[in-house]
Design a protein around this motif. Structure first.
Motif, PDB file in Angstrom:
ATOM      1  N   LEU A 835      22.224 100.329  17.464  1.00  0.00           N
ATOM      2  CA  LEU A 835      22.083 100.915  16.129  1.00  0.00           C
ATOM      3  C   LEU A 835      21.921  99.804  15.082  1.00  0.00           C
ATOM      4  CD1 LEU A 835      21.998 103.636  14.754  1.00  0.00           C
ATOM      5  CD2 LEU A 835      24.463 103.535  14.439  1.00  0.00           C
ATOM      6  N   TYR A 836      22.639  98.712  15.292  1.00  0.00           N
ATOM      7  CA  TYR A 836      22.557  97.579  14.355  1.00  0.00           C
ATOM      8  C   TYR A 836      21.104  97.117  14.253  1.00  0.00           C
ATOM      9  CZ  TYR A 836      23.343  93.070  12.146  1.00  0.00           C
ATOM     10  OH  TYR A 836      23.308  92.021  11.272  1.00  0.00           O
ATOM     11  N   TYR A 837      20.464  96.922  15.408  1.00  0.00           N
ATOM     12  CA  TYR A 837      19.077  96.433  15.380  1.00  0.00           C
ATOM     13  C   TYR A 837      18.110  97.506  14.880  1.00  0.00           C
ATOM     14  CZ  TYR A 837      20.800  92.405  18.023  1.00  0.00           C
ATOM     15  OH  TYR A 837      21.483  91.283  18.404  1.00  0.00           O
ATOM     16  N   LEU A 838      18.412  98.776  15.169  1.00  0.00           N
ATOM     17  CA  LEU A 838      17.524  99.847  14.700  1.00  0.00           C
ATOM     18  C   LEU A 838      17.563  99.963  13.180  1.00  0.00           C
ATOM     19  CD1 LEU A 838      18.190 102.673  17.334  1.00  0.00           C
ATOM     20  CD2 LEU A 838      15.992 101.579  16.904  1.00  0.00           C
ATOM     21  N   GLN A 839      18.728  99.671  12.599  1.00  0.00           N
ATOM     22  CA  GLN A 839      18.854  99.816  11.133  1.00  0.00           C
ATOM     23  C   GLN A 839      18.438  98.537  10.396  1.00  0.00           C
ATOM     24  OE1 GLN A 839      22.971 101.016  11.048  1.00  0.00           O
ATOM     25  NE2 GLN A 839      22.468 103.190  11.034  1.00  0.00           N
ATOM     26  N   HIS A 840      18.153  97.506  11.158  1.00  0.00           N
ATOM     27  CA  HIS A 840      17.818  96.202  10.584  1.00  0.00           C
ATOM     28  C   HIS A 840      16.365  96.210  10.126  1.00  0.00           C
ATOM     29  CE1 HIS A 840      17.353  91.830  10.368  1.00  0.00           C
ATOM     30  NE2 HIS A 840      18.675  91.745  10.427  1.00  0.00           N
ATOM     31  N   PRO A 841      16.043  95.507   9.033  1.00  0.00           N
ATOM     32  CA  PRO A 841      14.624  95.415   8.643  1.00  0.00           C
ATOM     33  C   PRO A 841      13.824  94.836   9.816  1.00  0.00           C
ATOM     34  CG  PRO A 841      16.055  94.475   6.949  1.00  0.00           C
ATOM     35  CD  PRO A 841      16.931  94.815   8.111  1.00  0.00           C
ATOM     36  N   PRO A 842      12.508  95.074   9.830  1.00  0.00           N
ATOM     37  CA  PRO A 842      11.696  94.671  10.990  1.00  0.00           C
ATOM     38  C   PRO A 842      11.950  93.212  11.405  1.00  0.00           C
ATOM     39  CG  PRO A 842      10.369  95.882   9.422  1.00  0.00           C
ATOM     40  CD  PRO A 842      11.714  95.711   8.783  1.00  0.00           C
ATOM     41  N   ILE A 843      12.003  93.002  12.725  1.00  0.00           N
ATOM     42  CA  ILE A 843      12.266  91.660  13.250  1.00  0.00           C
ATOM     43  C   ILE A 843      11.005  91.257  14.015  1.00  0.00           C
ATOM     44  CG2 ILE A 843      13.790  90.306  14.748  1.00  0.00           C
ATOM     45  CD1 ILE A 843      15.750  92.788  14.611  1.00  0.00           C
ATOM     46  N   SER A 844      10.406  90.121  13.644  1.00  0.00           N
ATOM     47  CA  SER A 844       9.217  89.719  14.401  1.00  0.00           C
ATOM     48  C   SER A 844       9.573  88.543  15.283  1.00  0.00           C
ATOM     49  CB  SER A 844       8.067  89.375  13.459  1.00  0.00           C
ATOM     50  OG  SER A 844       8.053  87.978  13.216  1.00  0.00           O
ATOM     51  N   PHE A 845       8.909  88.499  16.439  1.00  0.00           N
ATOM     52  CA  PHE A 845       9.203  87.482  17.449  1.00  0.00           C
ATOM     53  C   PHE A 845       9.000  86.074  16.878  1.00  0.00           C
ATOM     54  CE2 PHE A 845       7.666  84.787  20.973  1.00  0.00           C
ATOM     55  CZ  PHE A 845       8.787  84.841  21.795  1.00  0.00           C
ATOM     56  N   THR A 846       7.847  85.885  16.202  1.00  0.00           N
ATOM     57  CA  THR A 846       7.549  84.534  15.714  1.00  0.00           C
ATOM     58  C   THR A 846       8.530  84.106  14.628  1.00  0.00           C
ATOM     59  OG1 THR A 846       5.874  85.683  14.437  1.00  0.00           O
ATOM     60  CG2 THR A 846       5.095  84.366  16.290  1.00  0.00           C
ATOM     61  N   GLU A 847       8.837  85.032  13.695  1.00  0.00           N
ATOM     62  CA  GLU A 847       9.803  84.723  12.630  1.00  0.00           C
ATOM     63  C   GLU A 847      11.123  84.306  13.250  1.00  0.00           C
ATOM     64  OE1 GLU A 847       9.868  85.185   8.934  1.00  0.00           O
ATOM     65  OE2 GLU A 847       7.808  84.690   9.494  1.00  0.00           O
ATOM     66  N   LEU A 848      11.537  85.100  14.232  1.00  0.00           N
ATOM     67  CA  LEU A 848      12.836  84.873  14.862  1.00  0.00           C
ATOM     68  C   LEU A 848      12.882  83.464  15.446  1.00  0.00           C
ATOM     69  CD1 LEU A 848      15.293  86.703  15.279  1.00  0.00           C
ATOM     70  CD2 LEU A 848      14.419  87.267  17.518  1.00  0.00           C
ATOM     71  N   LYS A 849      11.811  83.081  16.162  1.00  0.00           N
ATOM     72  CA  LYS A 849      11.786  81.766  16.812  1.00  0.00           C
ATOM     73  C   LYS A 849      11.707  80.652  15.765  1.00  0.00           C
ATOM     74  CE  LYS A 849      11.917  82.808  21.207  1.00  0.00           C
ATOM     75  NZ  LYS A 849      13.081  82.487  22.017  1.00  0.00           N
ATOM     76  N   ARG A 850      10.903  80.908  14.689  1.00  0.00           N
ATOM     77  CA  ARG A 850      10.742  79.884  13.665  1.00  0.00           C
ATOM     78  C   ARG A 850      12.059  79.645  12.933  1.00  0.00           C
ATOM     79  NH1 ARG A 850       6.301  81.204   9.717  1.00  0.00           N
ATOM     80  NH2 ARG A 850       6.214  82.546  11.210  1.00  0.00           N
ATOM     81  N   ASN A 851      12.838  80.715  12.749  1.00  0.00           N
ATOM     82  CA  ASN A 851      14.064  80.611  11.945  1.00  0.00           C
ATOM     83  C   ASN A 851      15.246  80.050  12.714  1.00  0.00           C
ATOM     84  OD1 ASN A 851      12.714  81.616   9.876  1.00  0.00           O
ATOM     85  ND2 ASN A 851      13.531  83.693   9.999  1.00  0.00           N
ATOM     86  N   THR A 852      15.013  79.562  13.910  1.00  0.00           N
ATOM     87  CA  THR A 852      16.130  79.086  14.723  1.00  0.00           C
ATOM     88  C   THR A 852      16.990  78.106  13.933  1.00  0.00           C
ATOM     89  OG1 THR A 852      14.665  79.233  16.599  1.00  0.00           O
ATOM     90  CG2 THR A 852      16.735  78.064  16.926  1.00  0.00           C
ATOM     91  N   LEU A 853      16.338  77.109  13.357  1.00  0.00           N
ATOM     92  CA  LEU A 853      17.097  76.081  12.641  1.00  0.00           C
ATOM     93  C   LEU A 853      17.738  76.634  11.393  1.00  0.00           C
ATOM     94  CD1 LEU A 853      14.791  73.010  13.025  1.00  0.00           C
ATOM     95  CD2 LEU A 853      17.277  73.003  13.271  1.00  0.00           C
ATOM     96  N   TYR A 854      16.912  77.361  10.639  1.00  0.00           N
ATOM     97  CA  TYR A 854      17.363  77.895   9.352  1.00  0.00           C
ATOM     98  C   TYR A 854      18.630  78.733   9.517  1.00  0.00           C
ATOM     99  CZ  TYR A 854      17.483  81.266   5.540  1.00  0.00           C
ATOM    100  OH  TYR A 854      17.882  82.093   4.519  1.00  0.00           O
ATOM    101  N   PHE A 855      18.606  79.596  10.526  1.00  0.00           N
ATOM    102  CA  PHE A 855      19.740  80.505  10.700  1.00  0.00           C
ATOM    103  C   PHE A 855      21.005  79.781  11.097  1.00  0.00           C
ATOM    104  CE2 PHE A 855      17.468  84.596  10.741  1.00  0.00           C
ATOM    105  CZ  PHE A 855      18.404  85.267   9.984  1.00  0.00           C
ATOM    106  N   SER A 856      20.853  78.802  12.000  1.00  0.00           N
ATOM    107  CA  SER A 856      22.092  78.226  12.536  1.00  0.00           C
ATOM    108  C   SER A 856      22.806  77.365  11.502  1.00  0.00           C
ATOM    109  CB  SER A 856      21.789  77.426  13.792  1.00  0.00           C
ATOM    110  OG  SER A 856      20.728  76.535  13.488  1.00  0.00           O
ATOM    111  N   THR A 857      22.107  76.943  10.422  1.00  0.00           N
ATOM    112  CA  THR A 857      22.802  76.123   9.433  1.00  0.00           C
ATOM    113  C   THR A 857      23.190  76.936   8.209  1.00  0.00           C
ATOM    114  OG1 THR A 857      20.660  75.615   8.537  1.00  0.00           O
ATOM    115  CG2 THR A 857      21.593  74.022  10.076  1.00  0.00           C
ATOM    116  N   ASP A 858      22.864  78.224   8.248  1.00  0.00           N
ATOM    117  CA  ASP A 858      22.965  79.013   7.016  1.00  0.00           C
ATOM    118  C   ASP A 858      24.374  79.492   6.702  1.00  0.00           C
ATOM    119  OD1 ASP A 858      21.973  80.427   4.827  1.00  0.00           O
ATOM    120  OD2 ASP A 858      22.047  82.286   5.980  1.00  0.00           O
TER     121      ASP A 858
END
Length: 859
Positions: A835-858
């Motif tokens: 349900l968490y992922y269903l209610q989440h704004p769209p998640i794209s594969f490339t964005e997810l992979k690109r944001n690896t660094l950004y997310f882990s330091t955020d």
């Protein structure tokens, strides 16, 4: 000195031989509720039920014959001799063992009643008497005599049952018991005054009040419990209950005694004496008798009763509805002060002569029924399951009884809410002279049961009438004594040793049906009970223009503590004029209905079990088998690596040179093409044989897949997709990450949760992640059509959460205490993750992979 008469006590034990438990309902009343007493205003004189409607559990409540009284023993009982004697004699022994067990309890109850008598008599002659001798005589009148009669009877019968052999005779014991019923006559005549005296003495004397509130009854010899605590009032009612009981037992004994057995004439004689005795007592209770007759002077009898939800002034109310031979009465249970007897309050009644069922197209449009969304009902079931497992844990750890009581109270409130809010099938009743009433039922089965019972009575020559307020009061008063359904159907009413029902999957094949008079368009639906009410779980396809439909369709039905399976057979109606105004559905006609108990022993075999259910001359053939939940949790890796089912997703995508397995893409495309507006898509189970056919075609990579998909029922395609994910050798979201998903979803800080949940997605292997995101977008599109297909994000999460997350067998071994226990807690978390992922704004594969660094330091 009197208050220390008796030692402490513990809750009531359960009786041996529950099936033949003649003490069943009187025993149940021991510490938990007041005895089945009569409402006030009904002459306090008990109306004794003399219809030997068989013993409580030995047969369905002899109401079938329409007038609630089964034939007198002389009719139809000589078949005993024709039955194989062996079985009859075995039944005799069972009937006697059950009766002996309840007789022991009865003697213990009488003993408990007599226990304070001696000390009370001793103080009566001192300067500080608790009661006068006169009062003691009145309250304990004839108890000693009754005790001695039964003690002697028990002592004579016990050795005969223990050293059982088929030639044993004991008719003379029952005959002797019946011949001593005069003592009961004296007791019954004095009963009213005994109760009044006891009540007055309690009010004026604190010591006596303490004694009469807590009499200690010894538990049966072989039970662990030593005592139960019962009020004097409850015990004084026991002898009255007992006469009816003994009559029932005699009835059953006769049924299982061959006509040429020496006991037969003796038992017949004993039964005749007992029945005459009951009739004579009831004739003395004149006021009750005259008021409980119909305008035509016949005895008014209760045919059916039960709890129904009424929609009244826009809100849902729980009512106890009573169907008598000539009137339908809708009552509610009055709130009463502690210690007072419960009573019913009549809300309305309709004489059957004035009662009509508006046909769907006539019924004036009713106020919109507010339907609770499915996901709220599902949430509530989860809560109840969680509380159930807490209660089990408390009990296992010998927890505080206060804590258990608190949990049970919470459980009752939640179950009550479910009972009130889940029914949605309208059942209208109209009074020719004005008002309409609307009930909501949870199943079509019940609706047709009520309708049939009423229509059967309406075939008789009935007269319209108006009840005076006194008559109405007396009739409502009699409801309490006559009712057959005593408790609101919630599981918290049940004792722990009652079967909790089955948890797991029931596989049912509906084969065929015959017995139809003319050809029609026919289909069947399957219902199982869960949380106290029935839910429709599957529906066969319509077989057109036939008298012998051959469906041969298999369904997999999830059971949540279920104890019964119902099959309903309908004639499909294609006539647009027959629209039901309440819910815009065309009304199909029920051709027949039947129900079978799901006996855990019988059902839990590995093999299919074939059965036939008979309904008004129609026979439906079906087979079933059951797999318990822990078995169905197993993910079975495929032995061969060529197909797609049970094969690792990475192997399949590599072989196909695709990012998302072909089977997933094709099924989703087909559902979006023609199933996205289908009501209950993904929730309604497809036909298992169709699903197996699709599985075989995908596994063989057959070139006809697309043709087959376009012809196949859409629920089967949805089912194939679910099966693919369920049979993956490990869940799509992997075993390795499962514990982390469980921890992540439990975080309460939104930023930490977001960071964790996104990090977990990035940790998935690429084929798993791409397939998951592909499925996620599809499910969101399905939920956009919720107004039409009734599938919300929450509904979809409930269906797919466990499928995508449920760990493989090796991982989930842990400690499976209760199938339902571990299940409810884990499933709630699995549903929440999706349900968490269903209610989440769209998640794209490339964005997810690109944001690896950004997310882990955020953070």
């Amino acid at each position: 000195p009197l208050s220390v008469l008796l030692p402490g006590c513990s809750p009531p034990p359960s009786l041996p031989l529950a099936d033949f438990n003649y003490g069943a309902d009187e025993y149940d009343a021991e510490g938990n509720e007041e005895p089945k007493v009569l409402p006030e205003g009904s002459e306090t004189m008990p109306y004794i039920d003399e219809s030997p409607t068989m013993s409580p559990q030995l047969s369905a409540r002899g109401q079938e014959s329409g007038d609630g009284v089964s034939p007198t023993p002389t009719d139809g009982l000589s078949t005993g001799g024709e039955r194989e004697a062996g079985k009859g004699l075995e039944m005799r022994k069972l009937v006697l063992s059950g009766f002996l067990a309840s007789e022991e309890i009865y003697i213990n109850q009488l003993e408990a009643l007599l226990l304070p008598m001696k000390p009370l008599k001793a103080t009566a002659t001192t300067s500080q008497p608790v009661l006068t001798l006169q009062q003691i005589e009145t309250i304990f009148y004839k108890i000693q005599d009754i005790y001695e009669i039964h003690k002697e009877f028990y002592d004579s019968l016990c050795p005969k049952v223990q050293q059982w052999d088929s030639n044993v005779t004991m008719g003379h014991l029952f005959q002797k018991l019946a011949s001593q019923l005069g003592v009961y006559k004296a007791f019954v005549d004095n009963y009213k005054i005994a109760l009044e005296t006891a009540e007055k003495c309690s009010q004026s004397n604190y010591q006596f009040q303490k004694i009469s509130e807590e009499l200690k009854v010894k538990g049966p010899k072989d039970s662990k419990e030593s005592h139960t605590s019962v009020t004097m009032e409850a015990l004084l009612y026991k002898p009255i209950d007992r006469v009816t009981r003994s009559t029932l037992v005699l009835h059953d004994l006769l049924k299982h005694t061959p006509a040429d057995h020496p006991d037969y004439p003796l038992l017949q004689d004993a039964l005749r004496i007992s029945q005459n005795f009951l009739s004579s007592i009831n004739e003395d209770i004149d006021p009750r008798r005259t008021a409980v007759t119909t305008p035509k002077g016949e005895t008014r009898q209760l045919v059916k009763d039960g709890f129904l939800v009424e929609l009244s002034e826009g809100s849902r109310k729980l009512r106890h509805v009573f169907l008598f031979t000539d009137v339908l009465l809708c009552a509610k249970l009055k709130k009463t002060a502690v210690g007072k007897h419960q009573q019913y309050d009549c809300k309305w009644y309709v004489p059957l002569a004035d009662l009509v069922f508006p046909s769907p197209e006539e019924s004036e449009h009713c106020p919109q029924v507010h339907v609770i969304p499915d996901h709220e009902l599902e949430d509530m079931k989860m809560k109840i399951s969680a509380i159930k497992s807490e209660v089990q844990k408390e009990k296992a750890n010998k927890g505080q009884s206060r804590a258990i009581e608190r949990l049970k109270k919470k459980m009752f409130e939640n179950e009550f809410w479910l009972l009130l809010n889940s029914p949605a099938i309208p059942f209208r009743i109209h009074n020719r002279n004005g008002k309409s009433y609307l009930f909501l039922l949870s199943s079509d089965y019940e609706r047709s049961e009520w309708r049939e019972a009423i229509q059967k009575l309406q075939k008789k020559d009935l007269q319209a009438f108006v009840l005076s307020s006194v008559e109405l009061q007396v009739l409502t008063g009699s409801c309490f004594k006559l009712r057959t359904v005593h408790n609101i159907p919630v599981t918290s009413n049940k004792d722990d040793d009652e079967s909790p029902g089955l948890y797991g999957f029931l596989h049912v094949i509906v084969h065929s049906a015959k017995g139809f008079k003319q050809s029609a368009n026919l289909y069947c639906t399957l219902e199982v009970d869960s949380f106290g009410y029935f839910v429709s779980k599957a529906k066969t396809r319509v077989f057109r223009d036939t008298t012998e439909p051959q469906w041969n369709e298999e369904f997999e039905i999830e059971l949540e503590g279920s104890q019964s399976l119902r099959i309903l057979c309908y004639e499909k109606c294609y006539d647009k004029t027959k629209l039901n105004k309440d819910n815009n559905e065309i009304v199909d006609k029920i051709m027949g209905k039947g129900q079978i108990q799901l006996d855990p022993q019988a059902v839990q075999t590995k093999n299919w079990h074939m059965d036939v259910i008979e309904m008004n001359g129609i026979k439906v053939e079906f087979s079933m088998k059951f797999t318990s939940r822990d078995m169905s949790l197993k993910r079975t890796p495929s032995k061969k690596q060529t197909g797609v089912f049970g094969v690792k997703i990475s192997v399949v995508t590599k072989r196909e040179r695709s990012k998302v397995p072909y089977i997933v893409r094709q099924c989703i495309e087909e559902v979006e093409k023609r199933g996205i507006e289908e009501v209950g898509i993904y929730r309604i189970s497809g036909v298992a044989t169709d699903i197996q056919a699709l599985k075989a075609v995908f596994d063989a990579n057959n070139k006809d897949i697309l043709v087959m998909l376009s012809d196949m029922d859409i629920n089967a395609i949805a089912g194939t997709l679910k099966l693919y994910f369920r049979e993956l050798p490990e869940p799509l979201l992997t075993d390795r990450l499962y514990p982390a998903f469980m921890e992540g979803i439990a975080l309460s800080d939104p930023a930490a949760k977001e960071n964790c949940m996104m990090h977990l997605l990035r940790s998935l292997p690429d084929p798993n992640l791409i397939t998951f995101l592909f499925l996620l977008e599809h499910l969101k599109r399905v939920a956009e059509k919720e107004p039409i297909n009734k599938m919300s994000l929450h509904n979809l999460a409930t269906v797919f959460g466990p499928t995508l997350l449920r760990p493989s067998e090796g991982e989930s071994k842990g400690h499976l205490t209760l199938a339902s226990d571990i299940w409810s807690h884990d499933v709630m978390a699995q549903v929440q993750v999706l349900l968490y992922y269903l209610q989440h704004p769209p998640i794209s594969f490339t964005e997810l992979k690109r944001n690896t660094l950004y997310f882990s330091t955020d953070v």
